[in-house]
Design a protein around this motif. Structure first.
Motif, short mmCIF file in Angstrom:
data_model
loop_
_atom_site.label_atom_id
_atom_site.label_comp_id
_atom_site.label_asym_id
_atom_site.label_seq_id
_atom_site.Cartn_x
_atom_site.Cartn_y
_atom_site.Cartn_z
N ALA A 87 58.67 -12.57 22.21
CA ALA A 87 58.21 -13.24 23.44
C ALA A 87 58.84 -14.62 23.56
O ALA A 87 59.26 -15.04 24.65
CB ALA A 87 56.69 -13.32 23.44
N GLU A 88 58.88 -15.35 22.43
CA GLU A 88 59.48 -16.69 22.45
C GLU A 88 60.98 -16.60 22.78
O GLU A 88 61.51 -17.44 23.52
CB GLU A 88 59.26 -17.38 21.12
N LEU A 122 63.08 -17.96 26.45
CA LEU A 122 64.20 -18.90 26.55
C LEU A 122 65.05 -18.62 27.78
O LEU A 122 65.60 -19.55 28.38
CB LEU A 122 65.08 -18.82 25.29
N VAL A 123 65.18 -17.36 28.17
CA VAL A 123 66.07 -17.00 29.27
C VAL A 123 65.59 -17.61 30.57
O VAL A 123 66.34 -18.27 31.31
CB VAL A 123 66.19 -15.47 29.39
N TYR A 130 70.44 -25.00 23.81
CA TYR A 130 70.00 -23.61 23.69
C TYR A 130 70.90 -22.75 22.80
O TYR A 130 70.41 -21.87 22.09
CB TYR A 130 69.91 -22.97 25.09
N LEU A 131 72.20 -22.98 22.86
CA LEU A 131 73.12 -22.09 22.15
C LEU A 131 73.85 -22.76 20.99
O LEU A 131 74.65 -22.12 20.31
CB LEU A 131 74.17 -21.54 23.13
N GLY A 132 73.61 -24.03 20.77
CA GLY A 132 74.28 -24.75 19.69
C GLY A 132 73.86 -24.26 18.32
O GLY A 132 72.88 -23.51 18.14
N ARG A 133 74.62 -24.69 17.31
CA ARG A 133 74.34 -24.25 15.93
C ARG A 133 72.95 -24.66 15.47
O ARG A 133 72.34 -24.00 14.64
CB ARG A 133 75.39 -24.85 14.99
N LYS A 134 72.45 -25.76 16.02
CA LYS A 134 71.10 -26.20 15.68
C LYS A 134 70.19 -26.14 16.91
O LYS A 134 69.18 -26.83 16.99
CB LYS A 134 71.14 -27.63 15.14
N GLY A 135 70.56 -25.28 17.88
CA GLY A 135 69.81 -25.17 19.12
C GLY A 135 68.55 -24.33 18.97
O GLY A 135 68.21 -23.82 17.88
N VAL A 193 69.09 -11.81 24.19
CA VAL A 193 68.83 -13.15 24.73
C VAL A 193 70.10 -14.01 24.65
O VAL A 193 70.44 -14.74 25.58
CB VAL A 193 67.66 -13.80 23.97
N LYS A 194 70.80 -13.94 23.52
CA LYS A 194 72.03 -14.74 23.36
C LYS A 194 73.06 -14.37 24.43
O LYS A 194 73.68 -15.24 25.04
CB LYS A 194 72.62 -14.51 21.98
N ASN A 195 73.22 -13.04 24.67
CA ASN A 195 74.16 -12.60 25.70
C ASN A 195 73.74 -13.08 27.08
O ASN A 195 74.57 -13.49 27.89
CB ASN A 195 74.28 -11.08 25.67
N ASN A 196 72.43 -13.02 27.36
CA ASN A 196 71.93 -13.45 28.67
C ASN A 196 72.13 -14.96 28.86
O ASN A 196 72.54 -15.41 29.94
CB ASN A 196 70.45 -13.10 28.81
#
Length: 348
Positions: free
Chosen positions: A9-10, A14-15, A38-43, A70-73
């Protein structure tokens, strides 16, 4: 232990959250900041995915698949917003574009100063009736030395600092071999200049292993030292200006007799010997600088090409193009011609 439904759910939350914030990003800097968040190494996505090892194997599989989705979206949302901002920027630029304004002329480069001076020297002699000849840079010992009255063991060969390929083949030390080649293929009258690269074992502020020379030859009936002096005086004043003083000093060259060196009034101090209140560094206070060597063709050279020395006379001369360019443009270091510094070359 983390629970898969909660983590999924979490992740999925994000999307929607990122999509809303991307809509508010109005600059590339804002967009890059959101990408890192959101997508950074420490995001945030990375932070949630760090919880995967704490799940059971079945839950880890479910949450992992959700994380990849989620990463692809998120990546698609970012790419879409980036394309939109770039498109808007292009549209804004085109809105300000005036097609009636003149375009920018790109820098087209310039000819090298050695090329410029070579062309100017050749043009000066062409206007005096000379033709331009060229030939090989790898020469036989015969054309480079023997036919020019420098047989083996002649002491003048030591003046040349020759680069030998073999005992009988050299990198030419001057363009005078073209005088021999031309006389062997033509009958008088002959009037030529021969520009080209030459090679010697030398390297310092005023010498380089490869440099450029222009040598000239005129052969006909009745040619005298007066013709030589008049021709070279006209040439010097064509290159350096009509007020240039010229003087001839006795010298020695194995292929001319008598021989002379030609000096011109110093282009830096105007022949005064002083510049800016001090002794001129170019002419060393003499008011003159040497520019070329010359003389009447030695009869032994005519014998090598089967010219009748009783009927024909002639004169020859030779100069270093870099030397002329240094004096003409006030350049203090010969090596600047070969360093390809665009700041130096752009001045020409």
């Amino acid at each position: 232990m983390a629970q898969a439904p909660t983590l999924v759910a979490e992740l999925e939350g994000l999307v929607g959250e990122c999509a809303a914030r991307l809509d508010q990003a109005l600059t590339l800097e804002d967009l890059e900041s959101l990408r890192v968040e959101y997508l950074g190494r420490k995001g945030r996505l990375a932070g949630l995915m760090a919880q995967l090892p704490g799940l059971s194997a079945e839950d880890r599989r479910e949450a992992g698949q959700a994380a990849n989705t989620v990463k692809n979206n998120l990546t698609s949302l970012y790419d879409e917003r980036l394309a939109g901002l770039n498109k808007a920027a292009r549209a804004a630029a085109l809105a300000d574009f005036d097609p009636t304004e003149p375009g920018l002329v790109p820098f087209a480069g310039s000819l090298h100063p050695v090329t410029l001076v070579t062309a100017e020297i050749c043009q000066a002699f062409t206007e005096l009736g000379f033709s331009v000849v060229t030939g090989p840079e790898i020469e036989t010992d015969y054309y480079n030395f023997e036919a020019l009255n420098m047989p083996p063991e002649h002491p003048a060969r030591d003046m040349q600092d020759t680069l030998y390929i073999s005992d009988a083949v050299v990198l030419r030390t001057h363009t005078s071999p073209l005088q021999i080649r031309t006389m062997l293929s033509r009958k008088p009258p002959v009037a030529i200049v021969a520009p080209g690269k030459v090679y010697r074992r030398d390297s310092d502020l005023t010498h380089t292993p490869m440099f450029h020379q222009i040598e000239g030859l005129l052969v006909d009936e009745g040619v005298s030292m007066a013709d030589l002096r008049g021709t070279l005086t006209a040439f010097v004043r064509r290159i350096f200006g009509p007020s240039t003083n010229v003087r001839f000093r006795p010298s020695f060259f194995p292929f001319t007799e008598p021989s002379a060196e030609v000096d011109i009034s110093c282009v830096i101090c105007g022949g005064k010997g002083e510049h800016d209140g001090a002794t001129c560094r170019v002419c060393k206070g003499t008011g003159f600088v040497e520019i070329l060597g010359c003389g009447m063709v030695d009869p032994n050279v005519f014998a090598a090409v089967d010219y009748d020395a009783e009927r024909y006379t002639g004169f020859a001369f030779g100069m270093g193009v870099e030397r002329v360019a240094m004096l003409k443009y006030g350049i203090g270091d010969l090596r600047m011609f070969f360093e390809n510094d665009i700041r130096f070359l752009a001045q020409f």
